[in-house]
Design a protein around this motif. Structure first.
Motif, PDB file in Angstrom:
ATOM      1  N   THR A  59      -5.340  13.635  -1.543  1.00  0.00           N
ATOM      2  CA  THR A  59      -5.397  12.411  -0.761  1.00  0.00           C
ATOM      3  C   THR A  59      -6.750  11.878  -1.169  1.00  0.00           C
ATOM      4  O   THR A  59      -6.768  10.479  -1.124  1.00  0.00           O
ATOM      5  CB  THR A  59      -5.300  12.817   0.731  1.00  0.00           C
ATOM      6  OG1 THR A  59      -6.346  13.767   0.742  1.00  0.00           O
ATOM      7  CG2 THR A  59      -4.181  13.152   1.193  1.00  0.00           C
ATOM      8  N   VAL A 118       0.907   4.049  -3.018  1.00  0.00           N
ATOM      9  CA  VAL A 118       0.864   5.624  -2.801  1.00  0.00           C
ATOM     10  C   VAL A 118       1.854   6.302  -3.216  1.00  0.00           C
ATOM     11  O   VAL A 118       1.506   7.428  -3.826  1.00  0.00           O
ATOM     12  CB  VAL A 118       0.566   5.826  -1.377  1.00  0.00           C
ATOM     13  CG1 VAL A 118       0.355   7.275  -0.866  1.00  0.00           C
ATOM     14  CG2 VAL A 118      -0.831   5.110  -0.581  1.00  0.00           C
ATOM     15  N   ILE A 134      -6.293   9.854  -4.190  1.00  0.00           N
ATOM     16  CA  ILE A 134      -5.672   8.380  -4.193  1.00  0.00           C
ATOM     17  C   ILE A 134      -6.444   7.600  -3.340  1.00  0.00           C
ATOM     18  O   ILE A 134      -6.320   6.291  -3.308  1.00  0.00           O
ATOM     19  CB  ILE A 134      -4.233   8.731  -3.164  1.00  0.00           C
ATOM     20  CG1 ILE A 134      -3.169   9.848  -3.950  1.00  0.00           C
ATOM     21  CG2 ILE A 134      -3.572   7.556  -2.515  1.00  0.00           C
ATOM     22  CD1 ILE A 134      -2.258   9.992  -3.110  1.00  0.00           C
ATOM     23  N   VAL A 154      -4.552   7.684   4.041  1.00  0.00           N
ATOM     24  CA  VAL A 154      -3.508   8.097   2.982  1.00  0.00           C
ATOM     25  C   VAL A 154      -2.912   9.114   3.604  1.00  0.00           C
ATOM     26  O   VAL A 154      -1.592   9.006   3.257  1.00  0.00           O
ATOM     27  CB  VAL A 154      -4.501   8.445   1.686  1.00  0.00           C
ATOM     28  CG1 VAL A 154      -3.789   9.387   0.826  1.00  0.00           C
ATOM     29  CG2 VAL A 154      -5.185   7.430   1.027  1.00  0.00           C
ATOM     30  N   THR A 209       0.798  -1.261   0.127  1.00  0.00           N
ATOM     31  CA  THR A 209      -0.014  -0.124   0.087  1.00  0.00           C
ATOM     32  C   THR A 209       0.807   1.218  -0.094  1.00  0.00           C
ATOM     33  O   THR A 209       0.593   2.083  -0.698  1.00  0.00           O
ATOM     34  CB  THR A 209      -0.916  -0.052   1.317  1.00  0.00           C
ATOM     35  OG1 THR A 209      -1.655  -1.337   1.167  1.00  0.00           O
ATOM     36  CG2 THR A 209      -1.915   1.063   1.451  1.00  0.00           C
TER      37      THR A 209
END
Length: 105
Positions: free
Chosen positions: A50, A38, A53, A64, A34
């Motif tokens: 954010t 990101v 994402i 995030v 993860t």
């Protein structure tokens, strides 16, 4: 705290009762996949939000934000995500860009 409560706890413990997890907000576990996803999205588009994402990776905006600030060390500068700690080469390159004519007008 009342003694009755303590006695109940002791009786449950001696009987082998195990406390089950209580309902509520789950603890956020951020794995390396993860975090790297990101980071990849940020490197592709430094102006990504954010929320974008979170939608892309199906994780919460708070997760995030935690990954970006605590794990990756990014901060927002001039609407772009940049690392908080720049190397000397990166600082020199930024100063060179700022001295160009396009920023003087």
């Amino acid at each position: 705290m009342k003694e009755v409560t303590i006695f109940r706890w002791c009786q449950r413990y001696e009987a082998g009762s195990v406390d089950l997890p209580r309902p509520g907000q789950a603890h956020v576990v951020t794995n390396s996949a993860t975090i790297s996803a990101v980071d990849e999205l940020i490197l592709q588009n430094r102006r990504i939000t954010t929320r974008e994402i979170g939608v892309e990776l199906s994780i919460s905006k708070g997760t995030v934000h935690h990954i970006m600030h605590k794990k990756l060390g990014y901060g927002k500068v001039c609407a772009q995500w940049v690392p908080k700690h720049l190397s000397e080469n990166q600082k020199t390159a930024r100063m060179g860009v700022c001295r160009t004519q396009q920023f003087l007008h």
